[in-house]
Design a protein around this motif. Structure first.
Motif, PDB file in Angstrom:
ATOM      1  N   SER A 169      59.316  45.190  -4.514  1.00 49.73           N
ATOM      2  CA  SER A 169      60.068  43.992  -4.107  1.00 49.73           C
ATOM      3  C   SER A 169      59.612  42.671  -4.737  1.00 49.73           C
ATOM      4  O   SER A 169      60.260  41.639  -4.519  1.00 49.73           O
ATOM      5  CB  SER A 169      59.975  43.835  -2.578  1.00 49.73           C
ATOM      6  N   GLY A 204      48.998  37.563  -3.683  1.00 52.23           N
ATOM      7  CA  GLY A 204      49.189  38.993  -3.922  1.00 52.23           C
ATOM      8  C   GLY A 204      50.276  39.198  -4.952  1.00 52.23           C
ATOM      9  O   GLY A 204      50.453  38.376  -5.868  1.00 52.23           O
ATOM     10  N   TYR A 247      45.650  29.967  -2.748  1.00 47.27           N
ATOM     11  CA  TYR A 247      44.690  30.169  -1.668  1.00 47.27           C
ATOM     12  C   TYR A 247      44.869  31.587  -1.140  1.00 47.27           C
ATOM     13  O   TYR A 247      46.002  32.006  -0.815  1.00 47.27           O
ATOM     14  CB  TYR A 247      44.895  29.165  -0.515  1.00 47.27           C
ATOM     15  N   PRO A 293      42.045  34.389   0.938  1.00 48.76           N
ATOM     16  CA  PRO A 293      40.644  34.687   1.259  1.00 48.76           C
ATOM     17  C   PRO A 293      40.103  35.919   0.552  1.00 48.76           C
ATOM     18  O   PRO A 293      38.890  36.143   0.533  1.00 48.76           O
ATOM     19  CB  PRO A 293      40.639  34.879   2.782  1.00 48.76           C
ATOM     20  N   VAL A 304      41.130  36.832  -2.745  1.00 45.69           N
ATOM     21  CA  VAL A 304      41.264  36.737  -4.212  1.00 45.69           C
ATOM     22  C   VAL A 304      40.415  35.555  -4.667  1.00 45.69           C
ATOM     23  O   VAL A 304      40.665  34.410  -4.279  1.00 45.69           O
ATOM     24  CB  VAL A 304      42.742  36.519  -4.641  1.00 45.69           C
ATOM     25  N   THR A 339      59.044  32.601   2.188  1.00 50.06           N
ATOM     26  CA  THR A 339      59.706  33.910   2.078  1.00 50.06           C
ATOM     27  C   THR A 339      58.734  34.999   2.530  1.00 50.06           C
ATOM     28  O   THR A 339      58.918  36.170   2.217  1.00 50.06           O
ATOM     29  CB  THR A 339      60.169  34.202   0.632  1.00 50.06           C
ATOM     30  N   GLY A 340      57.650  34.575   3.241  1.00 50.13           N
ATOM     31  CA  GLY A 340      56.634  35.528   3.709  1.00 50.13           C
ATOM     32  C   GLY A 340      57.035  36.102   5.053  1.00 50.13           C
ATOM     33  O   GLY A 340      57.751  37.102   5.114  1.00 50.13           O
ATOM     34  N   VAL A 351      62.785  33.626   6.280  1.00 46.04           N
ATOM     35  CA  VAL A 351      62.201  34.523   7.289  1.00 46.04           C
ATOM     36  C   VAL A 351      62.074  33.801   8.627  1.00 46.04           C
ATOM     37  O   VAL A 351      61.798  32.605   8.673  1.00 46.04           O
ATOM     38  CB  VAL A 351      60.831  35.050   6.793  1.00 46.04           C
ATOM     39  N   GLY A 389      65.215  38.264   0.954  1.00 44.60           N
ATOM     40  CA  GLY A 389      64.265  38.236  -0.163  1.00 44.60           C
ATOM     41  C   GLY A 389      64.228  39.532  -0.955  1.00 44.60           C
ATOM     42  O   GLY A 389      64.119  39.529  -2.178  1.00 44.60           O
TER      43      GLY A 389
HETATM   44  P1  NAD Z   1      50.390  41.537  -1.064  1.00 49.90           P
HETATM   45  O1  NAD Z   1      49.639  42.378  -0.088  1.00 49.90           O
HETATM   46  O2  NAD Z   1      50.409  41.942  -2.489  1.00 49.90           O
HETATM   47  O3  NAD Z   1      49.914  40.010  -0.974  1.00 49.90           O
HETATM   48  C1  NAD Z   1      49.598  39.371   0.216  1.00 49.90           C
HETATM   49  C2  NAD Z   1      48.368  38.527  -0.061  1.00 49.90           C
HETATM   50  O4  NAD Z   1      48.096  37.742   1.100  1.00 49.90           O
HETATM   51  C3  NAD Z   1      47.123  39.366  -0.344  1.00 49.90           C
HETATM   52  O5  NAD Z   1      46.578  39.030  -1.610  1.00 49.90           O
HETATM   53  C4  NAD Z   1      46.191  39.011   0.793  1.00 49.90           C
HETATM   54  O6  NAD Z   1      44.822  38.964   0.387  1.00 49.90           O
HETATM   55  C5  NAD Z   1      46.704  37.638   1.171  1.00 49.90           C
HETATM   56  N1  NAD Z   1      46.231  37.184   2.466  1.00 49.90           N
HETATM   57  C6  NAD Z   1      45.778  37.906   3.527  1.00 49.90           C
HETATM   58  N2  NAD Z   1      45.373  37.103   4.510  1.00 49.90           N
HETATM   59  C7  NAD Z   1      45.555  35.832   4.066  1.00 49.90           C
HETATM   60  C8  NAD Z   1      45.306  34.554   4.621  1.00 49.90           C
HETATM   61  N3  NAD Z   1      44.762  34.418   5.839  1.00 49.90           N
HETATM   62  N4  NAD Z   1      45.617  33.468   3.882  1.00 49.90           N
HETATM   63  C9  NAD Z   1      46.158  33.597   2.647  1.00 49.90           C
HETATM   64  N5  NAD Z   1      46.400  34.773   2.069  1.00 49.90           N
HETATM   65  C10 NAD Z   1      46.118  35.880   2.768  1.00 49.90           C
HETATM   66  O7  NAD Z   1      51.866  41.492  -0.496  1.00 49.90           O
HETATM   67  P2  NAD Z   1      53.178  40.987  -1.267  1.00 49.90           P
HETATM   68  O8  NAD Z   1      53.897  42.173  -1.820  1.00 49.90           O
HETATM   69  O9  NAD Z   1      52.846  39.867  -2.157  1.00 49.90           O
HETATM   70  O10 NAD Z   1      54.015  40.460  -0.003  1.00 49.90           O
HETATM   71  C11 NAD Z   1      53.576  39.323   0.710  1.00 49.90           C
HETATM   72  C12 NAD Z   1      54.365  39.158   1.993  1.00 49.90           C
HETATM   73  O11 NAD Z   1      55.704  38.824   1.683  1.00 49.90           O
HETATM   74  C13 NAD Z   1      54.499  40.445   2.822  1.00 49.90           C
HETATM   75  O12 NAD Z   1      53.376  40.659   3.665  1.00 49.90           O
HETATM   76  C14 NAD Z   1      55.745  40.207   3.623  1.00 49.90           C
HETATM   77  O13 NAD Z   1      55.392  39.602   4.851  1.00 49.90           O
HETATM   78  C15 NAD Z   1      56.532  39.216   2.766  1.00 49.90           C
HETATM   79  N6  NAD Z   1      57.750  39.792   2.218  1.00 49.90           N
HETATM   80  C16 NAD Z   1      58.945  39.175   2.498  1.00 49.90           C
HETATM   81  C17 NAD Z   1      60.124  39.683   1.974  1.00 49.90           C
HETATM   82  C18 NAD Z   1      61.442  39.003   2.229  1.00 49.90           C
HETATM   83  O14 NAD Z   1      62.464  39.676   2.251  1.00 49.90           O
HETATM   84  N7  NAD Z   1      61.472  37.695   2.397  1.00 49.90           N
HETATM   85  C19 NAD Z   1      60.105  40.867   1.208  1.00 49.90           C
HETATM   86  C20 NAD Z   1      58.885  41.447   0.928  1.00 49.90           C
HETATM   87  C21 NAD Z   1      57.714  40.909   1.442  1.00 49.90           C
END
Ligand code: NAD
Length: 293
Positions: A87, A139, A159, A161, A163, A216-217, A243, A268
């Motif tokens: 995604s 991420g 930012y 924690p 990476v 979009t998180g 979201v 998203g």
């Molecule tokens: P990912 O796991 O690759 O990245 C998430 C990152 O967040 C990681 O690097 C992790 O270390 C970091 N993280 C954890 N705790 C944290 C904190 N306290 N502060 C800052 N960063 C922190 O996941 P991804 O594939 O990049 O997806 C990220 C998020 O996007 C998903 O968890 C989901 O909630 C959201 N998402 C939304 C849609 C949508 O339709 N809008 C679709 C897919 C994913």
């Protein structure tokens, strides 16, 4: 083996998965299902798991697993997989679309023209070039967004924690200080106890006046009431949001009456291309599961 496709997936998926077992989208057959495919709509709670005695494998098409009780699933011997790699581009492109649409007043420009109003003087645009973007959560999606922002000449801070270094952004360990450097903030962290209401009035107070924010998180990573207040006061210049606290949101959320916002109904991940990728990964997971049986 009964495979229940519980949420919306690629139209071709039932046919593709037919070679691994019987495929249904009939929720009434949940108790017979050994494999269940979900997106964000189905909530795999303790109650859902207890009502699924044959369940061995849950596949979440997409990333966030906050709609699955993973601890209880593990206790019951149920494997849980997501399709995390599929995604990133889809979500990063939506985040970037919101980020570029807000300062260019794309929606207001279109709406005023349709109202036969010539708003040339009111619609003052600003550019992304040379502005600082802070990515919260570096991420897969955060990194994909960072690459797009760099292509537009933005300075990218990150930012996260977990990476410490990446070519995609200058990492900052002090998030509160980094908030004060950013012209744009884009949210890509998962929903965890540590990220719930991460953006609240205390953190908003640390931001620059006139910052733009895109989420979009996960909806619950912001405090909606605090965000709406900051939009009304002009502290936050614009908010792009995909979201919500729930899908769909409570329609009386203060965000919907706040100014300078662009909203989307959690789309998203909903690109045609991503649905295809999710289907390919889901098939691989089922093939591996079946081979190991
Ligand atoms: P990912 O796991 O690759 O990245 C998430 C990152 O967040 C990681 O690097 C992790 O270390 C970091 N993280 C954890 N705790 C944290 C904190 N306290 N502060 C800052 N960063 C922190 O996941 P991804 O594939 O990049 O997806 C990220 C998020 O996007 C998903 O968890 C989901 O909630 C959201 N998402 C939304 C849609 C949508 O339709 N809008 C679709 C897919 C994913």
């Amino acid at each position: 083996m009964l495979i229940l496709i519980s949420d919306a997936f690629d139209d071709k998926l039932p046919k593709t998965l037919g070679k691994y077992g019987e495929v249904t989208d009939d929720h009434a057959r949940q108790a017979e299902a050994e494999v269940i495919l979900i997106r964000s709509k189905t909530k795999v709670t303790k109650e859902y798991i207890d009502a699924s005695p044959k369940l061995k494998l849950v596949i979440r098409g997409g990333v966030g697993l906050d709609n699955v009780d993973q601890v209880y699933a593990r206790e019951k011997g149920i494997a849980v997989h997501n399709t995390a790699d599929a995604s990133s581009v889809a979500v990063a492109e939506l985040a970037f679309a919101l980020m570029i649409a807000l300062p260019n007043h794309i929606v207001r420009a279109d709406a005023t023209m349709r109202e036969k109003t010539w708003a040339k003087k009111e619609l003052k645009r600003t550019e992304l070039l040379g502005k600082t973007l802070l990515v919260l959560g570096m991420g897969r999606i955060g990194s994909a967004l960072a690459a797009r922002a760099k292509a537009f000449g933005m300075k990218v801070l990150g930012y996260d924690p977990y990476v410490y270094f990446t070519d995609a952004a200058e990492m900052r360990s002090d998030v509160d200080a980094a908030l004060g450097e950013a012209d744009y903030i884009s949210m890509h962290m998962p929903l965890l106890p540590a990220t719930k209401e991460f953006i609240n009035k205390d953190r908003i107070a640390k931001m620059k006046d006139g910052v733009f924010i895109v989420n979009t998180g996960r909806g619950k990573c912001i405090n909606e009431a605090d965000m709406a207040e900051a939009l009304k006061s002009g502290k936050i210049a614009g908010f792009g949001n995909d979201v919500w606290y729930s899908d769909p949101p409570e329609w009386d959320t203060p965000l919907l009456s706040a100014p300078n916002c662009l909203f989307a109904p959690h789309i998203g991940a909903s690109t045609k291309e991503n649905m295809g990728r999710i289907g390919v990964i889901a098939e691989q997971i089922i093939a591996t599961y079946k081979a190991a049986k």
